[in-house]
Design a protein around this motif. Sequence first.
Motif, short mmCIF file in Angstrom:
data_model
loop_
_atom_site.label_atom_id
_atom_site.label_comp_id
_atom_site.label_asym_id
_atom_site.label_seq_id
_atom_site.Cartn_x
_atom_site.Cartn_y
_atom_site.Cartn_z
N ARG A 110 11.87 94.36 44.02
CA ARG A 110 11.26 93.12 44.48
C ARG A 110 12.12 92.35 45.47
O ARG A 110 11.65 91.44 46.15
CB ARG A 110 10.99 92.20 43.28
CG ARG A 110 9.93 92.72 42.33
CD ARG A 110 9.70 91.74 41.21
NE ARG A 110 10.77 91.78 40.23
CZ ARG A 110 11.13 90.74 39.48
NH1 ARG A 110 10.54 89.57 39.62
NH2 ARG A 110 12.09 90.85 38.60
N GLY A 111 13.40 92.72 45.55
CA GLY A 111 14.36 91.91 46.30
C GLY A 111 15.11 91.03 45.32
O GLY A 111 14.50 90.41 44.43
N ASN A 112 16.43 90.95 45.47
CA ASN A 112 17.21 90.20 44.48
C ASN A 112 18.20 89.23 45.10
O ASN A 112 19.19 88.86 44.47
CB ASN A 112 17.95 91.17 43.55
CG ASN A 112 18.94 92.05 44.29
OD1 ASN A 112 19.07 91.96 45.51
ND2 ASN A 112 19.62 92.92 43.56
N THR A 113 17.94 88.81 46.35
CA THR A 113 18.80 87.79 46.95
C THR A 113 17.94 86.71 47.61
O THR A 113 16.95 87.01 48.27
CB THR A 113 19.74 88.38 48.03
OG1 THR A 113 18.99 88.73 49.20
CG2 THR A 113 20.47 89.61 47.51
N THR A 114 18.36 85.49 47.43
CA THR A 114 17.66 84.39 48.09
C THR A 114 17.88 84.45 49.60
O THR A 114 17.03 83.98 50.37
CB THR A 114 18.14 83.04 47.54
OG1 THR A 114 19.58 83.00 47.60
CG2 THR A 114 17.70 82.85 46.11
N SER A 260 27.70 89.66 44.87
CA SER A 260 26.39 90.32 44.79
C SER A 260 25.47 89.66 43.77
O SER A 260 24.25 89.71 43.92
CB SER A 260 26.57 91.80 44.44
OG SER A 260 27.08 91.96 43.13
N ILE A 261 26.03 89.06 42.72
CA ILE A 261 25.19 88.44 41.69
C ILE A 261 25.07 86.94 41.88
O ILE A 261 24.49 86.25 41.02
CB ILE A 261 25.73 88.73 40.27
CG1 ILE A 261 27.11 88.06 40.09
CG2 ILE A 261 25.80 90.23 40.01
CD1 ILE A 261 27.58 88.06 38.66
N ASP A 262 25.59 86.44 42.99
CA ASP A 262 25.62 84.99 43.22
C ASP A 262 24.23 84.37 43.12
O ASP A 262 24.08 83.23 42.66
CB ASP A 262 26.25 84.70 44.58
CG ASP A 262 26.31 83.21 44.89
OD1 ASP A 262 26.94 82.48 44.11
OD2 ASP A 262 25.72 82.79 45.89
N ALA A 263 23.21 85.11 43.55
CA ALA A 263 21.86 84.54 43.59
C ALA A 263 21.09 84.74 42.29
O ALA A 263 19.98 84.21 42.15
CB ALA A 263 21.08 85.16 44.75
N TYR A 264 21.63 85.51 41.34
CA TYR A 264 20.86 85.87 40.16
C TYR A 264 20.39 84.65 39.37
O TYR A 264 19.21 84.53 39.02
CB TYR A 264 21.68 86.79 39.26
CG TYR A 264 21.77 88.22 39.74
CD1 TYR A 264 21.46 88.56 41.05
CD2 TYR A 264 22.18 89.24 38.89
CE1 TYR A 264 21.55 89.86 41.50
CE2 TYR A 264 22.28 90.55 39.33
CZ TYR A 264 21.97 90.85 40.63
OH TYR A 264 22.05 92.15 41.06
N LEU A 270 14.01 79.92 39.93
CA LEU A 270 12.94 79.76 40.91
C LEU A 270 11.63 80.40 40.45
O LEU A 270 10.56 79.98 40.86
CB LEU A 270 13.36 80.39 42.25
CG LEU A 270 14.49 79.67 42.99
CD1 LEU A 270 14.90 80.47 44.22
CD2 LEU A 270 14.06 78.26 43.39
N SER A 271 11.72 81.44 39.61
CA SER A 271 10.52 82.12 39.14
C SER A 271 10.77 82.76 37.79
O SER A 271 11.83 83.36 37.57
CB SER A 271 10.09 83.21 40.14
OG SER A 271 9.07 84.02 39.61
N ALA A 272 9.80 82.66 36.90
CA ALA A 272 9.91 83.27 35.58
C ALA A 272 10.02 84.79 35.69
O ALA A 272 10.59 85.44 34.81
CB ALA A 272 8.70 82.89 34.73
N GLY A 278 19.03 85.59 34.75
CA GLY A 278 19.86 84.48 34.31
C GLY A 278 20.86 84.86 33.25
O GLY A 278 21.81 84.10 32.98
N LYS A 279 20.71 86.04 32.64
CA LYS A 279 21.62 86.47 31.58
C LYS A 279 23.03 86.72 32.08
O LYS A 279 23.97 86.75 31.27
CB LYS A 279 21.08 87.74 30.91
CG LYS A 279 19.77 87.52 30.15
CD LYS A 279 19.27 88.82 29.55
CE LYS A 279 17.95 88.60 28.81
NZ LYS A 279 17.42 89.87 28.24
N VAL A 280 23.20 86.90 33.40
CA VAL A 280 24.55 87.12 33.90
C VAL A 280 25.43 85.90 33.67
O VAL A 280 26.66 86.00 33.66
CB VAL A 280 24.55 87.49 35.41
CG1 VAL A 280 23.83 88.80 35.65
CG2 VAL A 280 23.96 86.36 36.24
#
Length: 405
Positions: A110-114, A260-264, A270-272, A278-280
């Motif tokens: 889906r894409g994982n960075t803002t 790499s996980i900065d946006a997680y 931002l979305s459910a 968010g577990k990171v």
Amino acid sequence: MRFILFSEGETQPGHTHAQRYRELIDEVILAEKVGFDAFGCSEQHVAIGTAATSAPEVIFPYLMALTSRIQFIHLITPLPLRINHALRVAERLATEDILSNGRVALGVGRGNTTLALRAFEVSPEETKSQQMEGIEVIRRALSNDIFSFVGEHYKIPPRSLVPKHVQQPYPPILMATGSMDSVAAAARMGIGAMMGGGYGGFGSLQRMADLYDKELASAQHVYPVQAQKVAVVSGGMHCAETTEEAERWATTLTDSVLLSIDAYERLSKLSADYGSMGKVGNIDFRNQRYLFDESASFIVGNPKACIAQVQRFVDIGLDAIAMRVDGLPHKELMKSIELFGNYVIPTFKNPRSVVRRSDEILADIRTARPAHYAEREAYERAAKKNGEAAAKKADESVRDPAALA
């Protein structure tokens, strides 16, 4: 177990992307030589620091012409409509399949960075539904001479895909699965699942693998099943002559991990649909022992240590490991690839071909001796007994008048 070399062309400050791409070419050629099954890179757009591979569909055909055996896997192609129209993905995949003579596979996400989502004006609320429709469009295009689709995001009238791929039924498809829900979805579709990568540990990975098997077995599949469970070792793999040296180099990779996980966590708010990311926030990324030993996102050590770590993935029942080999000087990456290919991969591909130390062989010989001598003594006793019985029978036949007649 299949072994996948995963790189994103991470380029160190002061270097150039041009130089890093030339290094990456050498790394892939070496990976094929020493036994890696596949090479994959992700499609990362406007990334800062950790990735420079924005166009794998351009990188792969160049490498396909320089190799003959290794497979190429898109890890991953983002399917938000504004980034990749699913029909264009199907066309590119079929083209690569022809050029590689059937050595390409497609991983989607889906894409994982803002950074990327905002650059392409993609709403985090829509990425999941666009991905699911995109997978269906791709499978229809690859499966049917004439296909069409009507959904929320795609409305494609009857068309025929050009060109036609060579793999049958079509190149393997996998999906990035960062949550239990996405693992279940991949299994129900009968496509591969790229699991882990979230530093949640081996227990989490085991639960994902078990759920995948359960959902795969209970689902009714419309398309041919292309099941596979792939662990994503996103922190990094580094193999060195000593574990101390490997860990010293791998310690520098934690900066790339944090970037790499900065946006997680931001995406999770931002979305459910991104909630599992968010577990990171619960992971202590300063705890090196957890990262290297228990996060299921690193494989670090000398060849013997790497073998023991890979075995943990094997015990979970996984089919492949995609290991990020990146973020370090090219010389160190080449050494790591060569050591892993020469000493780790053969242990799982053909263990009997691995030459063992003389003292280990002698110890096994000594252990086997008592059973051998016991068997030998039993054989000699039986032979003596059989010989005595035969002699007695012959003597009796000579004494028997009827036998003489």
